[in-house]
Design an enzyme around this catalytic site. Structure first.
Site, short mmCIF file in Angstrom:
data_model
loop_
_atom_site.label_atom_id
_atom_site.label_comp_id
_atom_site.label_asym_id
_atom_site.label_seq_id
_atom_site.Cartn_x
_atom_site.Cartn_y
_atom_site.Cartn_z
N LYS A 119 -3.31 -1.67 -26.46
CA LYS A 119 -1.90 -1.48 -26.84
C LYS A 119 -1.01 -1.39 -25.61
O LYS A 119 0.11 -1.88 -25.61
CB LYS A 119 -1.74 -0.28 -27.77
CG LYS A 119 -2.36 -0.56 -29.13
CD LYS A 119 -1.87 0.32 -30.26
CE LYS A 119 -2.44 -0.23 -31.57
NZ LYS A 119 -2.19 0.57 -32.74
N LYS A 203 -8.67 -9.41 -35.20
CA LYS A 203 -8.59 -8.50 -36.35
C LYS A 203 -7.25 -8.71 -37.07
O LYS A 203 -6.21 -8.85 -36.42
CB LYS A 203 -8.66 -7.06 -35.81
CG LYS A 203 -8.57 -5.98 -36.85
CD LYS A 203 -8.46 -4.60 -36.20
CE LYS A 203 -7.01 -4.16 -36.06
NZ LYS A 203 -6.77 -2.72 -36.23
N LYS A 206 -1.34 -5.10 -38.75
CA LYS A 206 0.07 -5.03 -39.19
C LYS A 206 0.98 -5.64 -38.12
O LYS A 206 2.04 -6.16 -38.42
CB LYS A 206 0.50 -3.58 -39.39
CG LYS A 206 -0.22 -2.88 -40.52
CD LYS A 206 0.36 -1.47 -40.69
CE LYS A 206 -0.59 -0.53 -41.34
NZ LYS A 206 -1.13 0.50 -40.43
N1 AQP Z 1 -8.52 -5.93 -40.11
C1 AQP Z 1 -9.07 -4.83 -40.58
N2 AQP Z 1 -10.28 -4.87 -41.18
C2 AQP Z 1 -10.85 -3.74 -41.67
N3 AQP Z 1 -10.27 -2.51 -41.61
C3 AQP Z 1 -9.07 -2.43 -41.01
N4 AQP Z 1 -8.21 -1.41 -40.78
C4 AQP Z 1 -7.12 -1.85 -40.14
N5 AQP Z 1 -7.21 -3.17 -39.94
C5 AQP Z 1 -8.41 -3.57 -40.46
C6 AQP Z 1 -8.47 -0.02 -41.21
O1 AQP Z 1 -7.30 0.42 -41.91
C7 AQP Z 1 -7.18 1.84 -41.72
C8 AQP Z 1 -5.78 2.23 -41.44
O2 AQP Z 1 -5.32 1.66 -40.28
P1 AQP Z 1 -4.06 2.30 -39.52
O3 AQP Z 1 -2.82 2.00 -40.21
O4 AQP Z 1 -4.27 3.72 -39.29
O5 AQP Z 1 -4.11 1.67 -38.12
P2 AQP Z 1 -4.66 0.38 -37.53
O6 AQP Z 1 -6.14 0.35 -37.53
O7 AQP Z 1 -4.03 0.29 -36.21
O8 AQP Z 1 -4.09 -0.70 -38.56
P3 AQP Z 1 -3.50 -2.09 -38.22
O9 AQP Z 1 -3.06 -2.67 -39.49
O10 AQP Z 1 -4.44 -2.91 -37.47
O11 AQP Z 1 -2.24 -1.76 -37.36
P4 AQP Z 1 -1.88 -2.08 -35.84
O12 AQP Z 1 -1.10 -3.33 -35.91
O13 AQP Z 1 -1.05 -0.92 -35.44
O14 AQP Z 1 -3.15 -2.24 -35.05
C9 AQP Z 1 -8.15 2.22 -40.61
O15 AQP Z 1 -9.26 2.86 -41.19
C10 AQP Z 1 -8.56 0.92 -40.01
O16 AQP Z 1 -9.89 0.96 -39.51
#
Ligand code: AQP
Length: 357
Positions: A119, A203, A206
């Site tokens: 990040k 991956k 969001k």
């Molecule tokens: N691509 C993914 N496949 C499987 N699991 C996923 N998670 C996120 N992306 C995937 C799981 O979703 C949960 C919540 O995620 P979060 O909102 O706390 O944060 P994150 O992991 O940072 O989600 P994003 O969507 O990937 O956001 P950004 O863009 O900020 O990186 C977690 O349990 C995560 O493992």
């Protein structure tokens, strides 16, 4: 309210309000398991707004997204009578315990977190804040505060979970057994990592490519278009082979997860057919899975007062667990409990802290 048997193991998990909709990676990697775990565990789930502050969101966005995220969790099947669902900032012990845990975590140890490195690379070191560095310690506080035995997450959170375990083990060895429960990660292999539809090497996220994600609140037409334009490859055979055919394998993984079948079995059904056939059928499954969630979330968002009442009740129940656990851990650190006349005052031994970790 359905009473939870006292011997059930507890799970904690959180999700950040960082977007106007959750995506299918969040759903399959985390939220769907949250719903299933309600059958067997004592569940505590949180919209972790303090975590979301680490990316400097616009205040109006985080406010709106906190309700939108909670509404999607409820519509997806998190039952506020069986589980505790609350907003992280409504329970002040999360921030308080983070401070205590900061003081037993090594700077180098926190700096090794790959998500922080990724990040900061994206945002540049000037854009990154101290909160982003401290994010995994806040996550450890979230988990330890509820004496959680297990944490259902996607693969991307494995390293953070390891840190939470290390911190819990350290607390027990330094401050005495029983200071903290050592949590385990609950990662469902088949859905641990859902990939971006446009870039199947990355991956789904969001903050990834807008056309590479399938959002729970997307209109059916948008979902169908995204599935149909997913990147595959120049071959024509439908085969589950994540290494050599990541695009089509990702679609098969999603299809398998949504229909409870093995991706290889689905591939066999499409023998001799084109990618287009698979995409049309998958689009329909995605649309029909998301439809009740989207409609349910919209109905909840139409009555924000009721939504806020559900979250207020969740916070009250969360505080009933978090308060005593925080006081237990704080007292092990030697912090004087407020308002406890009669606490014995023992003279110091003159021994100095080694500062060892
Ligand atoms: N691509 C993914 N496949 C499987 N699991 C996923 N998670 C996120 N992306 C995937 C799981 O979703 C949960 C919540 O995620 P979060 O909102 O706390 O944060 P994150 O992991 O940072 O989600 P994003 O969507 O990937 O956001 P950004 O863009 O900020 O990186 C977690 O349990 C995560 O493992």
């Amino acid at each position: 309210m359905v009473p939870v048997p006292a011997d059930r193991r507890r799970v904690f998990s959180g999700i950040q309000p960082t977007a106007d909709s959750l995506h299918i990676g969040n759903y399959l990697g985390a939220v769907r398991n949250w719903v299933t775990l309600q059958e067997t565990h004592d569940c505590v789930y949180s919209v972790v707004d303090l975590h979301a502050l680490t990316v400097n969101p616009n205040p109006a966005d985080i406010l709106r997204r906190t309700r939108v995220t909670a509404a999607q969790l409820l519509a997806a099947g998190v039952d506020p009578d069986r589980s505790i669902l609350f907003v992280q900032s409504h329970v002040s012990e999360h921030a308080e315990l983070t401070w205590l845990l900061n003081c037993v975590t090594g700077f180098g140890e926190a700096g090794r977190m790959t998500q922080f490195k990724d990040k900061t690379q994206k945002q540049g070191s000037e854009g990154a804040n101290v909160g982003l560095f401290d994010y995994p310690i806040l996550q450890a506080a979230d988990i330890l505060l509820y004496d959680a035995h297990a944490v259902p997450v996607g693969e991307d959170q494995r390293q953070h979970l390891e840190l939470s375990r290390d911190i819990a083990i350290r607390l027990n060895s330094r401050l005495g057994e029983g200071t903290a429960i050592v949590p385990e990660a609950l990662i469902t292999a088949a859905t641990a990592k859902i990939y971006d539809l446009q870039n199947p090497g990355a991956k789904m996220s969001k903050t990834g490519s807008p056309t590479g994600i399938l959002e729970l609140l997307d209109e059916p037409k948008v979902l169908a278009k995204r599935v149909k334009s997913a990147v595959t490859d120049t071959e024509t055979t439908i085969r589950f082979d994540p290494e050599n055919k990541p695009g089509v394998s990702n679609l098969l993984s999603i299809y398998g997860a949504l229909t409870n079948r093995a991706p290889g079995d689905i591939a066999a059904e499409y023998e001799g057919k084109m990618y287009g056939h698979l995409k049309v059928d998958l689009a329909e499954v995605v649309v029909e899975t998301f439809r009740p969630i989207r409609e349910g979330a919209q109905a909840l968002l139409a009555d924000p007062d009721e939504l806020d009442r559900i979250l207020a009740r969740g916070a009250e129940r969360a505080r009933e667990i978090a308060g005593p656990v925080f006081r237990r851990i704080a007292s092990r650190f030697g912090l004087l409990a407020p308002g406890t006349p009669g606490t014995p005052c023992t003279p110091g031994t003159g021994a100095r802290s080694t500062g060892a970790r």
